[in-house]
Design a protein around this motif. Structure first.
Motif, PDB file in Angstrom:
ATOM      1  N   LEU A   1      37.966  51.521  17.797  1.00  0.00           N
ATOM      2  CA  LEU A   1      38.229  50.796  16.555  1.00  0.00           C
ATOM      3  C   LEU A   1      38.700  51.800  15.504  1.00  0.00           C
ATOM      4  CD1 LEU A   1      34.971  48.621  16.450  1.00  0.00           C
ATOM      5  CD2 LEU A   1      37.237  47.954  17.285  1.00  0.00           C
ATOM      6  N   GLY A   2      39.346  51.286  14.474  1.00  0.00           N
ATOM      7  CA  GLY A   2      39.740  52.134  13.352  1.00  0.00           C
ATOM      8  C   GLY A   2      41.216  52.060  13.022  1.00  0.00           C
ATOM      9  N   ALA A   3      42.010  51.462  13.897  1.00  0.00           N
ATOM     10  CA  ALA A   3      43.444  51.377  13.620  1.00  0.00           C
ATOM     11  C   ALA A   3      43.771  50.184  12.725  1.00  0.00           C
ATOM     12  CB  ALA A   3      44.238  51.291  14.926  1.00  0.00           C
ATOM     13  N   ALA A   4      43.019  49.107  12.837  1.00  0.00           N
ATOM     14  CA  ALA A   4      43.293  47.911  12.037  1.00  0.00           C
ATOM     15  C   ALA A   4      42.480  47.940  10.739  1.00  0.00           C
ATOM     16  CB  ALA A   4      42.958  46.654  12.834  1.00  0.00           C
ATOM     17  N   GLU A   5      42.958  47.214   9.782  1.00  0.00           N
ATOM     18  CA  GLU A   5      42.301  47.116   8.478  1.00  0.00           C
ATOM     19  C   GLU A   5      40.902  46.519   8.641  1.00  0.00           C
ATOM     20  OE1 GLU A   5      42.214  47.997   4.576  1.00  0.00           O
ATOM     21  OE2 GLU A   5      44.006  48.232   5.800  1.00  0.00           O
ATOM     22  N   GLY A   6      39.903  47.170   8.048  1.00  0.00           N
ATOM     23  CA  GLY A   6      38.543  46.666   8.065  1.00  0.00           C
ATOM     24  C   GLY A   6      37.733  47.031   9.296  1.00  0.00           C
ATOM     25  N   GLU A   7      38.323  47.700  10.270  1.00  0.00           N
ATOM     26  CA  GLU A   7      37.570  48.092  11.465  1.00  0.00           C
ATOM     27  C   GLU A   7      36.714  49.315  11.169  1.00  0.00           C
ATOM     28  OE1 GLU A   7      40.351  46.630  15.205  1.00  0.00           O
ATOM     29  OE2 GLU A   7      40.349  48.742  14.684  1.00  0.00           O
ATOM     30  N   LEU A   8      35.618  49.427  11.889  1.00  0.00           N
ATOM     31  CA  LEU A   8      34.718  50.565  11.764  1.00  0.00           C
ATOM     32  C   LEU A   8      35.445  51.837  12.199  1.00  0.00           C
ATOM     33  CD1 LEU A   8      31.828  51.534  11.213  1.00  0.00           C
ATOM     34  CD2 LEU A   8      31.309  51.041  13.600  1.00  0.00           C
ATOM     35  N   LYS A   9      35.441  52.856  11.345  1.00  0.00           N
ATOM     36  CA  LYS A   9      36.162  54.091  11.609  1.00  0.00           C
ATOM     37  C   LYS A   9      35.264  55.234  12.093  1.00  0.00           C
ATOM     38  CE  LYS A   9      39.825  53.060   8.327  1.00  0.00           C
ATOM     39  NZ  LYS A   9      40.910  52.858   9.236  1.00  0.00           N
TER      40      LYS A   9
END
Length: 191
Positions: A137-145
């Motif tokens: 996760l982390g590439a899309a807006e709002g995803e956990l980075k």
């Protein structure tokens, strides 16, 4: 001593004579030629079937337009049927990645090793965790980075930093950077 004339003796006729040798040579040459043509006819389809098909050649490279990516934003694309992450790093993310000593990393790579000269703000990585192949996760807006502001693999808890380098968790290596080049300032070709 017997004088020979230009006629064939009974011994020459029995052995095939001069004409027999010529016929035998022709038959040998014809047989070898037919075997060669037959060998080519068998091998050509076998060799040509090993060439990549049109759909494989079409997927061997992917062009991505990076002009619409804002600083701090990432997009997902597909390369060879796998997710591809293209991220435009902010100046703060670049500074944080450069401030991390490479000696403290499990898979020691600097940000310069993972980007192209002149385009240090564009990070291109495969979107596949190096532990067991999950999509982080982390590439899309709002995803956990994750803890380091990059990517987080929800399958087993690997944390990657803004440069896609493994910082915590079971993943053994950084996110893979595929071969790519800039075709222009706004378009990259991966593969």
């Amino acid at each position: 001593m017997a004088e020979t004339t230009g006629t064939a003796t009974p011994d020459m006729v029995a052995d095939g004579g001069e004409d027999g040798v010529r016929r035998r040579d022709f038959i040998n040459i014809a047989a070898v030629g037919a075997a060669g043509v037959g060998g080519v006819a068998v091998l050509l389809p076998l060799i040509s079937q090993m060439a990549p098909s049109a759909d494989v050649l079409a997927e061997s490279s992917t062009e991505v337009d990076v002009s619409a990516i804002e600083p701090g934003q990432a997009i997902k694309a597909v390369f060879r049927k796998q997710p591809l992450f293209v991220k435009r790093l902010t100046p703060a993310e670049i500074e944080a990645a450069n401030a991390t000593p490479t000696g403290s990393l499990r898979d020691a790579e600097s940000l310069a090793d993972r980007t192209k000269a002149g385009h240090e703000d564009i990070l291109v990585t495969m979107g596949v965790c190096t532990h067991l192949g999950c999509v982080p996760l982390g590439a899309a807006e709002g995803e956990l980075k994750g803890e380091y502001g990059g990517y987080f693999c929800p399958c087993h808890g690997s944390h990657y930093d803004t440069a896609g380098r493994i910082r915590k968790g079971p993943a053994p290596t950084n996110l893979e950077v595929p071969e790519y080049e800039f075709l222009s300032d706004t378009v990259i070709q991966v593969g």
